[in-house]
Design a protein around this motif. Structure first.
Motif, short mmCIF file in Angstrom:
data_model
loop_
_atom_site.label_atom_id
_atom_site.label_comp_id
_atom_site.label_asym_id
_atom_site.label_seq_id
_atom_site.Cartn_x
_atom_site.Cartn_y
_atom_site.Cartn_z
N ASN A 90 49.85 -42.87 -32.13
CA ASN A 90 48.50 -42.58 -31.63
C ASN A 90 47.80 -43.88 -31.27
OD1 ASN A 90 49.06 -39.85 -33.20
ND2 ASN A 90 47.31 -39.52 -31.84
N GLY A 91 46.48 -43.88 -31.28
CA GLY A 91 45.78 -45.02 -30.70
C GLY A 91 44.78 -45.70 -31.60
N GLY A 92 43.51 -45.51 -31.29
CA GLY A 92 42.44 -46.16 -32.03
C GLY A 92 41.69 -47.18 -31.16
N PRO A 93 42.10 -48.49 -31.21
CA PRO A 93 43.12 -49.06 -32.08
C PRO A 93 42.78 -48.85 -33.56
CG PRO A 93 42.39 -50.67 -30.44
CD PRO A 93 41.40 -49.54 -30.42
N GLY A 94 43.82 -48.75 -34.36
CA GLY A 94 43.64 -48.57 -35.79
C GLY A 94 44.02 -47.19 -36.28
N SER A 95 44.58 -46.35 -35.42
CA SER A 95 44.95 -45.01 -35.84
C SER A 95 46.41 -44.95 -36.24
CB SER A 95 44.69 -44.00 -34.72
OG SER A 95 45.14 -42.70 -35.09
N SER A 96 46.69 -44.15 -37.25
CA SER A 96 48.07 -43.83 -37.61
C SER A 96 48.60 -42.79 -36.62
CB SER A 96 48.13 -43.27 -39.03
OG SER A 96 47.51 -41.98 -39.06
N SER A 97 49.85 -42.39 -36.81
CA SER A 97 50.47 -41.40 -35.91
C SER A 97 50.29 -39.98 -36.41
CB SER A 97 51.96 -41.71 -35.76
OG SER A 97 52.62 -41.62 -37.02
N ILE A 98 49.39 -39.77 -37.35
CA ILE A 98 49.20 -38.48 -38.00
C ILE A 98 48.94 -37.34 -37.02
CG2 ILE A 98 46.74 -38.98 -38.35
CD1 ILE A 98 46.84 -37.42 -40.94
N TRP A 99 48.21 -37.62 -35.94
CA TRP A 99 47.75 -36.56 -35.04
C TRP A 99 48.90 -35.97 -34.22
CZ3 TRP A 99 43.30 -36.29 -37.30
CH2 TRP A 99 42.68 -37.47 -37.74
N LEU A 100 49.68 -36.83 -33.56
CA LEU A 100 50.82 -36.32 -32.80
C LEU A 100 51.90 -35.78 -33.74
CD1 LEU A 100 51.33 -38.94 -29.94
CD2 LEU A 100 50.44 -36.62 -29.75
N HIS A 101 52.03 -36.39 -34.91
CA HIS A 101 53.05 -35.99 -35.87
C HIS A 101 52.84 -34.55 -36.33
CE1 HIS A 101 55.33 -37.28 -39.81
NE2 HIS A 101 55.83 -36.19 -39.26
N LEU A 102 51.65 -34.26 -36.85
CA LEU A 102 51.40 -32.94 -37.43
C LEU A 102 50.63 -32.00 -36.51
CD1 LEU A 102 50.54 -33.74 -41.16
CD2 LEU A 102 52.73 -33.11 -40.14
N GLY A 103 50.23 -32.49 -35.34
CA GLY A 103 49.49 -31.63 -34.43
C GLY A 103 50.32 -31.03 -33.32
N LEU A 104 51.35 -31.78 -32.86
CA LEU A 104 52.05 -31.36 -31.65
C LEU A 104 53.56 -31.48 -31.73
CD1 LEU A 104 51.89 -30.47 -28.64
CD2 LEU A 104 51.69 -32.92 -28.06
N LEU A 105 54.07 -32.66 -32.08
CA LEU A 105 55.48 -32.96 -31.85
C LEU A 105 56.41 -32.65 -33.01
CD1 LEU A 105 55.09 -36.42 -30.06
CD2 LEU A 105 55.21 -34.14 -29.02
N GLY A 106 55.96 -32.85 -34.24
CA GLY A 106 56.85 -32.78 -35.39
C GLY A 106 57.30 -31.38 -35.75
N PRO A 107 58.27 -31.27 -36.69
CA PRO A 107 58.78 -29.96 -37.09
C PRO A 107 57.88 -29.19 -38.04
CG PRO A 107 59.92 -31.70 -38.29
CD PRO A 107 59.04 -32.38 -37.28
N ARG A 108 56.86 -29.84 -38.57
CA ARG A 108 55.84 -29.18 -39.37
C ARG A 108 54.49 -29.47 -38.74
NH1 ARG A 108 56.40 -25.57 -43.26
NH2 ARG A 108 55.55 -26.69 -45.06
N ARG A 109 53.58 -28.52 -38.81
CA ARG A 109 52.27 -28.73 -38.18
C ARG A 109 51.16 -28.20 -39.08
NH1 ARG A 109 49.98 -24.26 -35.78
NH2 ARG A 109 51.31 -22.42 -35.58
N VAL A 110 50.00 -28.79 -38.93
CA VAL A 110 48.83 -28.42 -39.72
C VAL A 110 48.12 -27.23 -39.07
CG1 VAL A 110 47.30 -30.03 -38.50
CG2 VAL A 110 46.72 -29.30 -40.80
N VAL A 111 47.54 -26.40 -39.91
CA VAL A 111 46.70 -25.30 -39.43
C VAL A 111 45.25 -25.72 -39.65
CG1 VAL A 111 46.10 -22.87 -39.69
CG2 VAL A 111 48.47 -23.61 -40.01
N SER A 112 44.59 -26.12 -38.58
CA SER A 112 43.24 -26.67 -38.70
C SER A 112 42.16 -25.76 -38.14
CB SER A 112 43.16 -28.02 -37.97
OG SER A 112 43.41 -27.85 -36.59
N GLY A 113 42.56 -24.74 -37.37
CA GLY A 113 41.56 -23.96 -36.68
C GLY A 113 41.13 -24.65 -35.39
N ASP A 114 40.13 -24.09 -34.74
CA ASP A 114 39.68 -24.61 -33.46
C ASP A 114 38.17 -24.51 -33.38
OD1 ASP A 114 39.78 -25.66 -30.92
OD2 ASP A 114 40.62 -23.89 -29.96
#
Length: 493
Positions: A90-114
């Motif tokens: 991800n970006g930031g600068p200063g951001s971890s990769s948490i958003w693409l990891h658990l939001g879109l690309l990874g094999p597990r994803r978070v349920v956050s609502g909209d």
């Protein structure tokens, strides 16, 4: 003078400096994606980055500098020569990769609502049947000072907080992983979001120049390649025009432009933003009164703001002022990352919004899911706080390479494409993204210094969502399909 009561036996020796080592952990998993059963290995932990250091022309060895956290997913029993691998951040600068990891690309994803239907704590974590792992191995990288990544003892974190230093450290992680896993002959991709797109474009050229590593493709999500398109600084009128279509999308979403379809509103805003609006701003005080009145009226109709407000800001709508003003009658503020989200400021009469409700809405779900996932499911334990967004890195970040100039990597992307004519670029934008607006991205892409023969190497995709567009469930599903098609098409296999 030495303390006479202190003897050799009573003086405690200073502990020897511990040499850092990789602490990677691998676990086996299974995922059902449609009719496919994916058996894969997840490897997570920190790898030690080392640098060859010389003093007075003499080598001090390969000295540890940082420990970088990553999570890699590899499909079991796949041919590494034909299996693509995607390095994501991800970006930031200063951001971890948490958003693409658990939001879109990874094999597990978070349920956050909209927007309008946020999930309550403690949230949820589910299998991602649309994961890109179906079509590519994945490596999520947390730059130094984000996630669990840290400078080693005795090193300065700030030395990694800058444009070139960041490219070098992330590029080294990519080289190490590729070499250690025997993947130099695999189709290789970068996927970045926000400042991660700045990093990805810079890395495309850096990897070619430094290591001779040529990529198959780059995924740019919510792109920013030219900061002049986003910087509301005195004398720079460009952002005022390029943000206008996103303002119009936000106004339409909140019912301020009734009886018109979104596509019609966006087309109208784009025409005005590319024609009479910049012409009017360029005239300054020379603009005829009638022309100015026409522009005021058109801006009011496209943004939902009053003509009086637009007149008082001299036709120039700064984005944080827009978020505070557009829903002022409802005593609400609109989101920056995603204008569909709304919230409240302490002062309903403030000139600018002081917080971003769209960002606040997703911090809780993502951090809860990530901390649970790494510890309980992947078996990685670390007592450091997982820095989802490092304020230290953001404060320290240096663009010294661009002193007295706007930051741009458009030239780096064009350089990489000219050197590697097989390089494909996928650009994803959300209509409600008021942080990296889609029309600004179009402006940059249209001006890339590449020959006509390479223009078809770039594909542009648009979604009815914001910066983290995948929080919108229909967008997440469609975007996953689009990315899978891009990876397959660009793999040359």
């Amino acid at each position: 003078m030495a303390n006479p009561e202190q003897t050799a036996e009573t003086v405690e020796a200073k502990p020897a400096k511990v040499t850092p080592v990789d602490d990677l952990i691998s676990t086996q998993h299974t995922l059902t994606a449609g009719r496919r059963k994916l058996e894969y290995t997840a490897t997570t932990g920190r790898v030690v980055l080392r640098k060859e250091v010389f003093t007075d022309g003499k080598s001090d060895g390969h000295v540890p500098k940082a420990e970088v956290f990553l999570t890699a997913y590899t499909l079991d029993d796949a041919d590494p020569g034909s299996r693509p691998v995607t390095f994501a951040f991800n970006g930031g600068p200063g951001s971890s990769s948490i958003w693409l990891h658990l939001g879109l690309l990874g094999p597990r994803r978070v349920v956050s609502g909209d927007a309008g239907e946020l999930a309550p704590p403690p949230y949820g974590l589910v299998d991602n049947a649309e994961t890109l792992l179906k079509d590519s191995d994945l490596v999520f990288i947390d730059p130094v000072s984000t996630g669990y990544s840290r400078a080693v003892e005795g090193e300065k974190p700030g030395e990694f907080h800058g444009f070139t230093a960041d490219l070098e450290s992330v590029g080294e992680v990519i080289r190490l992983w590729t070499s250690r896993n025997g993947r130099w002959m695999s189709p290789k991709f970068l996927a970045g979001e926000s400042y991660g797109t700045t990093r990805a474009a810079g890395l495309a050229a850096h990897l070619q120049d430094r290591y001779g590593m040529y990529l198959n493709g780059i995924v740019l999500i919510s792109a920013v390649l030219e900061f002049s398109t986003l910087d509301f600084t005195p004398g720079n009128d460009l952002p005022f025009t390029l943000f206008l279509p996103s303002y119009a999308a936000a106004a339409h979403y909140h019912g301020l432009i009734p009886d018109r379809e979104l596509d019609e509103v966006l087309a109208d805003a784009e025409r005005f933003a590319a024609g009479r609006y910049p012409n009017a701003l360029a005239q300054g005080n020379r603009i005829p009164a009638g022309y100015r009145a026409e522009v005021v009226s058109r801006l009011a109709g496209l943004t939902g703001l009053s003509e009086d407000y637009i007149d008082r800001v001299n036709l120039r709508i700064e984005h944080t002022r827009f978020f505070a003003e557009v829903l002022r009658a409802r005593r609400q503020v609109a989101g920056r990352l995603d204008a569909r989200f709304t919230g409240w400021d302490a002062d309903a009469a403030g000139e600018t919004s002081t917080d971003d409700p769209s960002f606040r809405a997703i911090i809780g779900p993502y951090t809860a899911a990530l901390n649970h996932y790494l510890h309980a499911e992947l078996g990685y334990h670390n007592d450091l706080p997982y820095e989802f967004l490092s304020s230290q890195a953001a404060r320290d970040w240096s663009f010294k390479e661009f002193e007295n100039n706007h930051v741009t990597v458009a030239d780096k992307l064009a350089e990489a494409m000219r050197a590697n004519p097989h390089l494909k670029v996928h650009v994803a934008s959300g209509h409600y993204d008021c942080a990296t607006p889609y029309f600004a991205t179009e402006h940059t892409v249209a001006r890339l210094q590449i020959p006509a023969e390479l223009r078809d190497n770039i594909e542009l995709c648009y979604y009815p969502a914001g910066h983290m567009m995948y929080v919108h469930e229909p967008t997440r599903r469609q975007q996953s399909k689009d990315l899978a098609a891009f990876i397959k098409g660009a793999s040359n296999r």
